[in-house]
Motif scaffolding. Structure first.
Motif, short mmCIF file in Angstrom:
data_model
loop_
_atom_site.label_atom_id
_atom_site.label_comp_id
_atom_site.label_asym_id
_atom_site.label_seq_id
_atom_site.Cartn_x
_atom_site.Cartn_y
_atom_site.Cartn_z
N ARG A 45 41.63 72.45 52.75
CA ARG A 45 41.08 71.51 51.77
C ARG A 45 39.57 71.48 51.92
O ARG A 45 39.04 71.15 52.97
N PHE A 46 38.87 71.83 50.85
CA PHE A 46 37.42 71.73 50.81
C PHE A 46 37.02 71.74 49.35
O PHE A 46 37.68 72.35 48.50
N GLY A 47 35.96 71.04 49.02
CA GLY A 47 35.56 70.90 47.63
C GLY A 47 34.36 71.73 47.27
O GLY A 47 33.74 72.39 48.11
N GLY A 48 34.01 71.71 45.97
CA GLY A 48 32.79 72.35 45.52
C GLY A 48 32.97 73.78 45.05
O GLY A 48 34.00 74.41 45.27
N GLN A 49 31.93 74.28 44.41
CA GLN A 49 31.91 75.65 43.94
C GLN A 49 31.47 76.58 45.07
O GLN A 49 31.26 76.17 46.20
N ALA A 50 31.31 77.86 44.73
CA ALA A 50 30.88 78.84 45.72
C ALA A 50 29.54 78.42 46.32
O ALA A 50 28.59 78.12 45.61
#
Length: 522
Positions: A194-199
């Protein structure tokens, strides 16, 4: 009639290091420069080519990844160099995280390598624990444990050390034993973390490796950790170099179908008895990855036909038996909904403010006694549908919202008496369950404050059930945690109030039940 109840608790705890270790241990620590080593750092390398997960580490890609062997003992000789060397490497691509670990052992024939069921624990074996704090919140992590027989055990860690063994993930591992010791090779899909955000140009994750040597009773940790440390995830090292990795937008649909055949002795006069009683059931779970690290989960008719059944138990007490949750819908993001625990050793009973097993439980009304000659009743309440949004945002908010609807259940029975005819009686009403939870991390995860709200509403159109069950039940509360001194000291607490409403008989029944016994003096 209604009943209002308040509860509160607070605790202050100090976690002190052992002031008088054994003399030999003190000398070993003093002689080892590793005893004072800072949290470790490892560089991950983007995969060039391909990796076969076969437990051999002979693919050319592994040679391009930097290796680390900077492990120290967590016990028995705290801070000393391990008795056996361990070497680890990390690769990654857009879809997977690869970890290869070589565990040297001068006596491979002495390696304890039993075969057991998945998620087995407490057995005599060599173990390797790979733990990833992919949110990098220093509070939560995903653990992937294996042994020389590639046994799999996965655990979700929350609140900097609490564990949830019901969490399951989809991942691969292979292990081999050879003349140098044994090897473990992992492939962990990014979708299981689980981790958010774009590249991102460069991600940093918390990372830990722990090796258990059975015959020596020894644990060696890559980032220094001891049993006396305040906290667990907050002591992890860091994994750097993860560039261009985007949070996967996962969509998982998991349908299930179950068939059963019951063959049991019975009364030939029972109109509901069948020597062969077949049954079939079906349902589905859905999971969708949302932006900002959140996950949408939904389910239709989940039951225990799709997972491991509860162990058999005979309860001869007046108190309810609490079973662990295994249904996938309810285990997803379960840590977000936990409320009311304190960090002190005395946890005040760890009151359970949200117990998901009540959703879809056995019907409340049991038809028994001399008035009922034969009864055919459902074993559980059907969940018509449920949905949940849970997860943790990059800004440090943990959010959980869940709503579930269970159906009205009826039982057939043949009343006692001459020329009696079959009848039906309602044993469980149409019900709605809601829970909302929000928690904010502060000071880099060293402090947090949160709120919880729950609501239950039942459609009590049956007179008998109206006298047994509460019509509405609401709860609201706030909890907090603050740590200081490198998390060696903490103060935590919570306050909550609940209100239930229903008929006079239902309220009196709740007050006088074995869970409260309010009728007792003092």
């Amino acid at each position: 009639m209604s009943l209002l109840r308040f509860s509160a608790a607070a605790a202050i705890s100090a976690l002190l290091l052992n002031a008088a270790p054994a003399r030999a241990q003190t000398q070993a620590v003093a002689a080892s420069p590793a005893a004072t080593r800072a949290p470790a750092t490892l560089q991950a390398t983007r995969l060039q080519g391909a990796v076969r997960v076969d437990g051999r580490l002979d693919d050319s890609a592994w040679a391009a990844a930097p290796a680390t062997d900077a492990f120290t003992q967590s016990y028995p000789n705290v801070g000393a160099a391990p008795t056996m060397r361990t070497e680890a490497r990390v690769l990654y691509d857009d879809e997977n995280l690869y970890v290869g670990v070589r565990m040297f052992d001068p006596s491979p024939d002495s390696i304890a390598a039993p075969l057991a069921r998945r998620d087995a624990s407490g057995i005599y074996s060599e173990w390797l624990h790979l733990i990833v704090d992919s949110r990098y919140d220093r509070r939560s992590a995903f653990r992937f444990t294996t042994n020389p027989r590639a046994l799999q055990r996965d655990v979700y860690t929350y609140d900097d050390g609490e564990e949830d063994g019901s969490w399951d993930a989809v991942w691969d591992v292979a292990a081999t034993v050879d003349s140098l010791g044994w090897v473990a090779e992992y492939r962990i899909p990014m979708s299981q973390l689980r981790f958010g955000g774009q590249a991102a140009d460069a991600r940093t994750w918390g990372f830990q490796l722990m090796r258990d040597i059975a015959r020596r009773g020894e644990r060696a940790s890559w980032s220094p950790w001891t049993r006396n440390d305040a906290g667990f995830v907050s002591r992890f090292g860091t994994l750097t170099g993860l560039t261009g990795v985007s949070a996967p937008r996962t969509l998982e649909i998991m349908p299930y179908a179950s068939a059963r055949l019951t063959r049991a002795p019975g009364d030939a006069a029972d109109p509901f008895f069948r020597e062969n009683e077949p049954g079939i059931d079906a349902g589905a779970d859905l999971r969708l990855g949302l932006p900002a690290g959140l996950t949408l989960s939904a389910t239709i008719n989940p039951d225990f036909g799709q997972v491991e059944a509860d162990p058999a138990e005979v309860n001869l007490s007046a108190f309810e038996t609490f079973f662990s949750e295994r249904r996938p819908f309810f285990t997803e993001g379960a840590d977000v909904f936990r409320f009311g625990t304190t960090r002190a050793f005395n946890r005040y009973g760890s009151q359970e403010y949200f117990y998901s097993r009540r959703v879809g439980r056995s019907p409340s009304r049991v038809l028994q006694g001399p008035s009922y000659l034969f009864v055919d009743a459902p074993q559980q309440t059907r969940i018509l549908g449920a949905a949940k949004v849970s997860g943790r945002t990059p800004g440090g908010w943990s959010i959980g919202l869940m709503d579930a609807v269970t159906g009205r259940e009826s039982a057939r029975f043949l009343p006692a008496g001459v020329d009696a005819e079959q009848e039906r009686a309602q044993v469980e009403p149409l019900s709605n369950y809601f829970v909302g939870r929000a928690r904010k991390d502060l000071n880099g995860g060293a402090s947090q404050v949160g709120v919880l709200g729950t609501a239950t509403h039942r459609n009590l159109d049956d007179e008998t059930l109206r006298g047994m069950l509460n019509r509405d039940a609401y709860l609201g509360g706030v909890d907090f945690l603050h740590t200081w001194g490198n998390r060696a000291w903490s103060v935590s607490g919570y306050a909550a109030a609940s209100r239930v409403s229903g008929s006079t008989d239902a309220i009196l029944g709740g007050q006088r039940s074995s869970a409260r016994y309010y009728q007792r003096p003092d």
